[in-house]
Design a protein around this motif. Structure first.
Motif, mmCIF file in Angstrom:
data_model
loop_
_atom_site.group_PDB
_atom_site.id
_atom_site.type_symbol
_atom_site.label_atom_id
_atom_site.label_comp_id
_atom_site.label_asym_id
_atom_site.label_seq_id
_atom_site.Cartn_x
_atom_site.Cartn_y
_atom_site.Cartn_z
ATOM 1 N N ILE A 6 0.650 -1.131 -0.358
ATOM 2 C CA ILE A 6 0.125 0.239 0.028
ATOM 3 C C ILE A 6 1.446 1.831 0.073
ATOM 4 N N LEU A 7 0.637 1.747 -0.693
ATOM 5 C CA LEU A 7 0.850 3.711 -0.034
ATOM 6 C C LEU A 7 0.542 4.076 1.014
ATOM 7 N N VAL A 8 1.313 4.957 1.606
ATOM 8 C CA VAL A 8 0.057 5.712 2.696
ATOM 9 C C VAL A 8 1.082 7.697 2.412
ATOM 10 N N GLU A 9 -0.049 8.283 2.713
ATOM 11 C CA GLU A 9 -0.024 9.445 2.757
ATOM 12 C C GLU A 9 -0.890 10.213 3.299
ATOM 13 N N THR A 10 -0.487 11.788 4.182
ATOM 14 C CA THR A 10 -1.456 12.099 5.053
ATOM 15 C C THR A 10 -1.260 13.391 3.993
ATOM 16 N N ARG A 11 -2.187 14.430 3.527
ATOM 17 C CA ARG A 11 -2.936 15.573 3.155
ATOM 18 C C ARG A 11 -3.898 16.037 3.580
ATOM 19 N N GLY A 12 -3.180 17.109 4.541
ATOM 20 C CA GLY A 12 -3.570 17.503 5.710
ATOM 21 C C GLY A 12 -4.260 17.363 6.684
ATOM 22 N N ALA A 24 -1.921 -7.998 -9.002
ATOM 23 C CA ALA A 24 -2.529 -8.469 -9.194
ATOM 24 C C ALA A 24 -4.488 -8.526 -8.413
ATOM 25 N N LEU A 25 -4.627 -7.055 -10.034
ATOM 26 C CA LEU A 25 -5.577 -5.957 -9.116
ATOM 27 C C LEU A 25 -6.110 -5.722 -7.664
ATOM 28 N N ASN A 26 -5.229 -5.754 -6.898
ATOM 29 C CA ASN A 26 -5.200 -5.202 -6.023
ATOM 30 C C ASN A 26 -5.438 -6.460 -4.849
ATOM 31 N N ALA A 27 -5.763 -7.517 -5.377
ATOM 32 C CA ALA A 27 -6.190 -8.563 -4.826
ATOM 33 C C ALA A 27 -5.634 -8.004 -2.927
ATOM 34 N N LEU A 28 -6.676 -8.948 -1.583
ATOM 35 C CA LEU A 28 -6.286 -8.973 -0.218
ATOM 36 C C LEU A 28 -5.248 -9.458 -0.059
ATOM 37 N N ASN A 29 -4.262 -10.010 0.244
ATOM 38 C CA ASN A 29 -3.897 -11.343 0.805
ATOM 39 C C ASN A 29 -3.240 -10.744 1.872
ATOM 40 N N THR A 30 -2.658 -11.834 2.737
ATOM 41 C CA THR A 30 -2.611 -12.120 4.410
ATOM 42 C C THR A 30 -1.902 -10.296 4.061
ATOM 43 N N GLN A 31 -0.719 -10.105 3.814
ATOM 44 C CA GLN A 31 -0.384 -9.467 3.984
ATOM 45 C C GLN A 31 -0.880 -7.718 3.974
ATOM 46 N N VAL A 32 -1.253 -7.768 2.693
ATOM 47 C CA VAL A 32 -2.541 -6.027 2.261
ATOM 48 C C VAL A 32 -2.902 -6.310 3.522
ATOM 49 N N MET A 33 -3.788 -7.036 3.867
ATOM 50 C CA MET A 33 -4.357 -7.224 5.667
ATOM 51 C C MET A 33 -3.723 -6.784 6.507
ATOM 52 N N ARG A 34 -2.847 -6.533 6.953
ATOM 53 C CA ARG A 34 -2.108 -6.266 7.873
ATOM 54 C C ARG A 34 -1.828 -4.550 7.892
ATOM 55 N N GLU A 35 -1.523 -4.440 6.001
ATOM 56 C CA GLU A 35 -0.831 -3.213 6.337
ATOM 57 C C GLU A 35 -1.528 -2.369 6.607
ATOM 58 N N ILE A 36 -2.798 -2.728 5.347
ATOM 59 C CA ILE A 36 -3.691 -1.416 5.933
ATOM 60 C C ILE A 36 -4.255 -1.354 7.087
ATOM 61 N N ALA A 40 -3.997 2.156 9.113
ATOM 62 C CA ALA A 40 -5.653 2.749 9.718
ATOM 63 C C ALA A 40 -5.333 3.074 11.225
ATOM 64 N N SER A 41 -5.061 1.983 11.956
ATOM 65 C CA SER A 41 -4.830 2.071 13.445
ATOM 66 C C SER A 41 -4.092 2.807 13.731
ATOM 67 N N GLY A 81 -5.523 -18.354 10.282
ATOM 68 C CA GLY A 81 -4.534 -17.510 9.907
ATOM 69 C C GLY A 81 -5.103 -16.287 9.520
ATOM 70 N N ASP A 82 -5.834 -15.584 10.237
ATOM 71 C CA ASP A 82 -6.139 -14.388 11.240
ATOM 72 C C ASP A 82 -7.152 -13.333 9.808
ATOM 73 N N HIS A 83 -7.402 -13.699 9.747
ATOM 74 C CA HIS A 83 -8.141 -13.064 8.267
ATOM 75 C C HIS A 83 -9.299 -12.291 8.840
ATOM 76 N N PHE A 84 -9.506 -13.001 10.037
ATOM 77 C CA PHE A 84 -11.044 -12.493 9.966
ATOM 78 C C PHE A 84 -11.602 -11.229 11.472
#
Ligand code: HXC
Length: 257
Positions: A6-12, A24-36, A40-41, A81-84
């Motif tokens: 993911i790319l993370v940025e703050t604007r204002g 992968a058309l942004n398919a949500l694997n475990t790493q994507v989930m952890r990073e999102i 967000a947290s 697998g900690d998905h949920f």
């Protein structure tokens, strides 16, 4: 923090999270989930942030959970697998989250959008829960949140056939907040996010909590929750400021307390 998917940025006062697995058309694997969830947290813990935007690419918001990662898993693997838990943490973010959807929002991608508070769709957006085509069913909330968004019969048809719907149909069905021309999606998401982020944080948190309660509780209980939270905001400085500003015919200067 270092993110790879993911790319993370703050604007204002707005935190932006852009899914970035184009191959992968942004398919949500475990790493994507952890990073999102981590991004967000972190925004959620920062009072300098008043709104979060989650977006993907022009071609895909997210084409679902990662089928190649899931294919060989057993039922027990899926439970362990900690998905949920990960996605539950994302849905529990207090800060308002806007999904800016262009292209495919399928399966877990549609479910990720539905974990957000506002769904802005480009006219190119396509939504669906195609899991039935893979011999499974939605696993990140689709069977529950889609029904609450569009009603039983629309949700059942989408989930049982696995077909996609375009942005116009999604708007008619009540799945999206608003459809905008694709070229204007990110500007429009930024405008909505800036507007939200200019409000008082305690009132934003309260409003989101009350909206969440409406999804989860019977009416009488939800109304009690709303009255309680409404009353509690009268002990904030920002309530006094907001109402004084109205009386004095000026813009409020909120202090987030
Ligand atoms: C893994 C995916 C993927 C996915 C696309 N890709 N979707 N990889 N998981 N969900 C990969 C493709 O394998 C391909 O890589 C590349 O992305 C481009 O995709 P194409 O299929 O070549 O593109 P196109 O022909 O334009 O078709 C787009 C598409 C199609 C219609 C969106 O990709 C598609 O149907 N994807 C799967 C959609 C889906 O079934 N989602 C639900 C997943 S289950 P390679 O390297 O092979 O060329 C789910 C369950 C949630 O979400 C619950 C989890 C707990």
């Amino acid at each position: 923090a270092e993110y790879e998917t993911i790319l993370v940025e703050t604007r204002g006062r707005v935190g932006w999270i852009t899914l970035n697995r184009p191959e992968a058309l942004n398919a949500l694997n475990t790493q994507v989930m952890r990073e999102i969830v981590a991004a967000a947290s972190a925004f959620d813990a920062d009072t300098a942030i008043g709104a979060i935007v989650v977006t993907g690419s022009e071609r895909a918001f997210a084409a679902g959970a990662d089928i190649k990662e899931m294919e060989s898993q057993t039922g027990l693997d899926m439970v362990m697998g900690d998905h949920f838990g990960g996605w539950a943490d994302f849905a529990a973010v207090r800060t308002p989250v806007i999904a800016a959807v262009s292209g495919y929002a399928l399966g877990g991608g549609c479910e990720l959008a539905m974990m957000c508070d506002i769904i802005l769709a480009a006219d190119s957006a396509k939504f669906g829960q195609p899991e039935i085509n893979l011999g499974v069913i939605p696993g990140m909330g689709g069977s529950q949140r889609l029904i609450r968004a569009v009603g039983y019969y629309k949700a059942a048809e989408l989930i049982l056939t696995g077909r996609m719907m375009d942005a116009a149909e999604a708007e008619r069905a009540g799945l999206v907040s608003r459809v905008v021309p694709a070229a204007e999606l990110l500007d429009e998401a930024g405008t909505v996010a800036d507007t939200i982020a200019s409000k008082s944080l305690p009132s934003l948190y309260a409003a989101k909590a009350a909206l969440d309660a409406a999804m989860e509780t019977p009416l009488a209980e939800g109304l009690r929750f709303e009255r309680h939270v409404f009353a509690s905001l009268f002990d904030t400085a920002d309530q006094k400021e907001g109402m004084a500003a109205f009386r004095e015919k000026r813009s409020p200067d909120f202090q987030n307390r």
